[in-house]
Design an enzyme around this catalytic site. Sequence first.
Site, PDB file in Angstrom:
ATOM      1  N   LEU A  76       0.894  -1.182  -0.264  1.00 21.93           N
ATOM      2  CA  LEU A  76       0.280  -0.024  -0.163  1.00 21.93           C
ATOM      3  C   LEU A  76       0.624   1.451   0.129  1.00 21.93           C
ATOM      4  O   LEU A  76       2.169   0.984   0.403  1.00 21.93           O
ATOM      5  CB  LEU A  76      -0.809  -0.179   1.136  1.00 21.93           C
ATOM      6  CG  LEU A  76       0.055  -0.110   1.998  1.00 21.93           C
ATOM      7  CD1 LEU A  76      -1.043   1.431   2.950  1.00 21.93           C
ATOM      8  CD2 LEU A  76      -0.438  -1.002   3.472  1.00 21.93           C
ATOM      9  N   CYS A  77       0.304   2.164  -0.717  1.00 17.07           N
ATOM     10  CA  CYS A  77       0.827   3.929  -0.744  1.00 17.07           C
ATOM     11  C   CYS A  77      -0.376   4.578  -0.120  1.00 17.07           C
ATOM     12  O   CYS A  77      -1.515   4.417   0.647  1.00 17.07           O
ATOM     13  CB  CYS A  77       2.272   4.265  -1.090  1.00 17.07           C
ATOM     14  SG  CYS A  77       0.836   4.072  -3.229  1.00 17.07           S
TER      15      CYS A  77
END
Length: 106
Positions: free
Chosen positions: A63-64
């Site tokens: 994730l970012c």
Amino acid sequence: MSYTITVRELKDRLDKGDKVFLLDVREPHEFSMARIEGSTLIPLGTLPQSLNQLDPTDEIVALCHKGMRSADAVGFLLQQGFSNVKNLIGGIDAWSVEIDHSVPRY
């Protein structure tokens, strides 16, 4: 095989107690502002040198902020032989909007 997962699917999996390694590829200052509980920070730029911190047998969800850097991370990990990796669609921003409003948006 799909290499993506929605925030709702991830939340359901976590609620069931499924073992998922949450790989946060944002920068430290972003991680300090907002994160999903239990995630591990390895910034995208350091991922090639940090592969020893990952278990190729784990299910890894990257994730970012919005899902772009984590998509790059998933592509890189697939090239390195990791097979059970997924990109969190919409990233931490979607998590904040759809799942946990206590996670700050930025």
